[in-house]
Design a protein around this motif. Structure first.
Motif: not given
Length: 329
Positions: A20-26
């Motif tokens: 997910t995009a949230s995982e990429i952000d992390g």
């Protein structure tokens, strides 16, 4: 020259891991929501234990089922991919092996023009098919971008996804066919997106701490878009000049899924309504050469195109190249 070649069947494979995009952000240390806002990508798939040849073979099996053909009817296997599983042999040979066709003798070779590889391979092989050389051809784009991402380069690291798409091309006397095709390369932009290492110039034996970024993907997205956006209007004019069609006669534009922002600007520049511009980037990311056939796959499966529709496959790639095909599906 019209080439009576039909996309008889299509199949796809996505890796098991959904990112997910949230995982990429992390992963890049960004504020939650930053990567999705910047790239338009909500999710994409990354490989875990899958190889490019495995993914390509799975997509090929589904394409054969969709075409109602057997592997014994396939005359040629082509990999139209921008990444390679190993330096030697060709991706297509390894896909043949994965399909259990090691002793079949079916000719296999690769066509690589990075993100345009599917379009280039379709264009080139259609001439051989129209001339009677092949009856049924398996064309596969299987891409693993995740292994080469430079996580220090926020602009490119948030864009890419892995996966494979295969099509069965068949010679036909019917209405389906390629109406026009065109490609241009401007090597003034050759180094705007590249992986410098891995070939004979910077051989893998030169891989060490101070050279490791040479073996990862580099991209100057802003410069690429600035250069390509200036070239696309005249390119489109030359492509359509081969036909008596205009953009209004196109039922669906299937673009390379470069980035959400780039596609939005290109769509407006071409004056194409949103309903006729196939965008799948939010769920897949940029899948290199598999982007265009994956967008085609989704357009078919979602019922957005039907037999007889006129399609424009359009994209840019490292090189810097622009390529396009107008076809009757």
């Amino acid at each position: 020259m019209r080439r009576n070649v039909k996309i008889q069947g299509i199949g796809s494979y996505l890796p098991k891991r959904l990112v997910t995009a949230s995982e990429i952000d992390g992963m890049i240390g960004a504020q939650d929501g930053w990567s999705e806002n910047k790239s338009g990508v909500k999710q994409r798939h990354f490989v875990t234990d899958e190889t490019a040849s495995f993914m390509g073979a799975q997509a090929a099996k589904l394409a054969l089922q969709d075409a109602c053909l057997s592997f014994s009817q396939i005359d040629c296997i082509i990999s139209g991919s921008g990444t390679i599983e190993q330096a030697i042999p060709s991706n297509a040979s390894l896909i043949q092996e994965q399909l259990g066709l090691q002793h079949s003798g079916i000719p296999c070779f690769d066509v690589n023009s990075t993100c345009l590889s599917f379009v280039t391979a379709l264009d080139m092989i259609s001439y051989a098919m129209a001339a009677g050389r092949y009856e049924h051809v398996l064309l596969i784009s299987s891409e693993i971008s995740s292994v080469g991402i430079n996580w220090k380069q926020d602009e490119s690291s948030i864009l890419f996804g892995d996966g494979a798409v295969a099509v069965v091309l068949s010679r036909t006397d019917g209405s389906s066919g390629i109406l026009a095709s065109h490609m241009e390369t401007y090597s003034a932009g050759a180094h705007l997106s590249e992986i410098r290492g891995g070939g004979t110039k910077i051989h893998p034996r030169e891989h060490r701490e101070e050279t490791k970024e040479d073996f990862l993907f580099y991209m100057d997205g802003r410069a690429i878009f600035k250069m390509s956006s200036k070239l696309i209007p005249s390119f489109i004019e030359k492509l359509f000049r081969q036909t008596d069609l205009t953009m209004e006669d196109i039922d669906m534009v299937i673009p390379h899924q470069a980035s959400a922002a780039a596609m939005k600007i290109i769509r407006r520049k071409l004056n194409v309504p949103e309903s006729k511009f196939m965008s799948i980037i939010e769920n897949y990311g940029n899948m290199i050469a598999a982007s265009i056939p994956m967008a085609l796959y989704e357009a078919i499966k979602q019922g957005k195109i039907k037999r007889g529709d006129r399609l424009l496959l359009l994209g840019t790639s490292a090189g810097l190249s622009i390529g396009g095909i107008i076809l009757e599906y």
